[in-house]
Design a protein around this motif. Structure first.
Motif, PDB file in Angstrom:
ATOM      1  N   HIS A   7     -13.160  -4.820   2.917  1.00  0.00           N
ATOM      2  CA  HIS A   7     -12.306  -5.697   2.979  1.00  0.00           C
ATOM      3  C   HIS A   7     -10.521  -5.583   3.453  1.00  0.00           C
ATOM      4  O   HIS A   7     -10.266  -6.293   4.222  1.00  0.00           O
ATOM      5  N   HIS A   8      -9.953  -5.369   2.591  1.00  0.00           N
ATOM      6  CA  HIS A   8      -8.831  -4.195   3.354  1.00  0.00           C
ATOM      7  C   HIS A   8      -8.088  -3.489   2.735  1.00  0.00           C
ATOM      8  O   HIS A   8      -9.356  -2.993   2.151  1.00  0.00           O
ATOM      9  N   VAL A   9      -7.348  -2.435   3.675  1.00  0.00           N
ATOM     10  CA  VAL A   9      -6.889  -1.574   2.358  1.00  0.00           C
ATOM     11  C   VAL A   9      -5.382  -1.493   2.517  1.00  0.00           C
ATOM     12  O   VAL A   9      -4.680  -2.224   3.743  1.00  0.00           O
ATOM     13  N   HIS A 216      -2.420   2.885  -1.339  1.00  0.00           N
ATOM     14  CA  HIS A 216      -2.875   2.318  -2.746  1.00  0.00           C
ATOM     15  C   HIS A 216      -4.076   1.782  -3.228  1.00  0.00           C
ATOM     16  O   HIS A 216      -4.209   2.732  -4.363  1.00  0.00           O
ATOM     17  N   HIS A 217      -4.438   1.556  -1.992  1.00  0.00           N
ATOM     18  CA  HIS A 217      -6.039   1.356  -2.565  1.00  0.00           C
ATOM     19  C   HIS A 217      -6.631   0.769  -1.559  1.00  0.00           C
ATOM     20  O   HIS A 217      -6.173   0.026  -0.499  1.00  0.00           O
ATOM     21  N   ILE A 218      -7.845   0.995  -1.260  1.00  0.00           N
ATOM     22  CA  ILE A 218      -9.419   0.085  -0.941  1.00  0.00           C
ATOM     23  C   ILE A 218      -9.781  -1.105  -1.146  1.00  0.00           C
ATOM     24  O   ILE A 218      -9.915  -0.539  -2.699  1.00  0.00           O
ATOM     25  N   PHE A 265     -10.417   1.459  -6.808  1.00  0.00           N
ATOM     26  CA  PHE A 265     -11.380   0.378  -5.490  1.00  0.00           C
ATOM     27  C   PHE A 265     -10.582  -0.870  -5.924  1.00  0.00           C
ATOM     28  O   PHE A 265     -10.843  -1.111  -7.366  1.00  0.00           O
ATOM     29  N   GLU A 266     -11.176  -1.695  -5.097  1.00  0.00           N
ATOM     30  CA  GLU A 266     -10.361  -3.269  -5.472  1.00  0.00           C
ATOM     31  C   GLU A 266     -12.509  -3.857  -4.961  1.00  0.00           C
ATOM     32  O   GLU A 266     -13.179  -3.959  -3.923  1.00  0.00           O
ATOM     33  N   ILE A 267     -12.030  -4.840  -5.805  1.00  0.00           N
ATOM     34  CA  ILE A 267     -13.215  -5.972  -5.150  1.00  0.00           C
ATOM     35  C   ILE A 267     -12.944  -7.149  -4.256  1.00  0.00           C
ATOM     36  O   ILE A 267     -12.398  -7.708  -5.765  1.00  0.00           O
TER      37      ILE A 267
END
Ligand code: ZN
Length: 308
Positions: A7-9, A216-218, A265-267
């Motif tokens: 989705h984003h980085v 930082h996260h994906i 990780f993020e959703i």
């Protein structure tokens, strides 16, 4: 299972004006949202993407003028790659030479022409030549449409070992292993943009330290809240992951977990998207604040540096 990819980085950066200049002028991305870090409103949160800020195209930054540089290491995203038309790698190489930008000679990686370079903070980036069209690439800058960045190709994660992270990618996000090169394993899930994740396993090594130039996260895509909830259930029940409560990020709704390899990780949901608080035509032009911070707009605007 989902065929959705990234989705984003989100990465850290130094000087915000330099960040805007690089991503909009040199890379030709659209600044699709100008807001603040909801957890620290004295810092910008800048989003760059295609003309609509489509999921799978959005690179975001928390820029701080005097941020200390990060240190590369395991448990983090090592490289973020964008997709460009296959015939455009030469054009981009010439552009990077003309701009005095740090870059390497293009190489063949996993059968695709790959041009590695760094942004002014040292963030490791790459352009990968692909056959697909340009999608909704932004053409409002001075990068011609036939060479424009379409969105993400994918990311490379630097890990001690690949298997625990691979289990999450394949079981929760629908990726399959497609090929191996040296210590790297590439996974794909068929998503047009952001549909590749490469795991580079190097054994025990120093962990990465966050700072300017580090990711930082994906975030991976979920179509909606129900799709996100199904992934959370799978993560908790089949993989023993601890996932946060859902947080409202205004443009998407998110949950977070630290995958077994140490990468955050993020959703994030595809909905509602970046046109929720300004028109699609004027994305990124005005400072947008979430309802809870709007009452502090004067004070926030007073401390944020000018962007240009
Ligand atoms: Zn995020």
């Amino acid at each position: 299972m989902t065929a959705n990819g990234l989705h984003h980085v989100t990465a850290y950066a130094g000087d915000p004006a330099r960040n805007v200049d690089f991503y909009t002028r040199i890379l030709g991305l659209r600044l699709v949202k100008r807001t603040v870090n909801f957890d620290d409103p004295t810092t910008y949160h800048l989003y760059y993407g295609d003309s609509a800020g489509s999921p799978g195209t959005v690179l975001t930054f928390f820029p701080m003028a005097h941020a200390a540089p990060g240190r590369a290491g395991i448990g983090e995203t090592q490289e973020t790659a964008f997709a460009v038309p296959r015939g455009s790698i030469g054009w981009w190489t010439h552009r990077f030479v003309a701009a005095g930008l740090r870059h390497e000679a293009s190489v063949q990686a996993f059968g695709q022409t790959t041009l590695r370079f760094r942004d002014p903070d040292g963030t490791m980036l790459a352009l990968v030549g692909v056959d697909d069209g340009v999608g909704l690439a932004w053409t409002g800058g001075d990068v011609p449409a036939e060479h424009a960045i379409a969105g993400f190709h994918g990311v490379t994660l630097l890990l001690a070992e690949a298997a625990p992270t691979a289990a999450i990618l394949t079981d929760v996000f629908g990726f399959v292993e497609t090929s191996r090169e040296g210590s790297s394993i590439r996974f794909a899930n068929g998503a047009g943009l952001g549909g590749h994740v490469t795991l580079r396993a190097v054994g025990e090594f120093l962990r990465g330290r966050p700072g300017a130039g580090s990711v930082h996260h994906i975030a991976f895509r979920a179509t909606d809240d129900a799709a996100q909830a199904a992934m959370v259930q799978r993560l908790e029940q089949a993989h023993g992951m601890q996932v946060t409560e859902q947080r409202d990020r205004n443009y998407f709704r998110s949950v977070y977990f630290r995958e077994p390899g140490g990468v955050l990780f993020e959703i994030a949901t595809d909905i509602p998207g970046f046109a929720v608080d300004e028109s699609a035509e004027s994305l990124g032009q005005a400072l947008k604040l979430p309802p809870g911070l709007e009452m502090h707009r004067d004070r926030i605007e007073a401390v944020l540096p000018a962007l240009a």
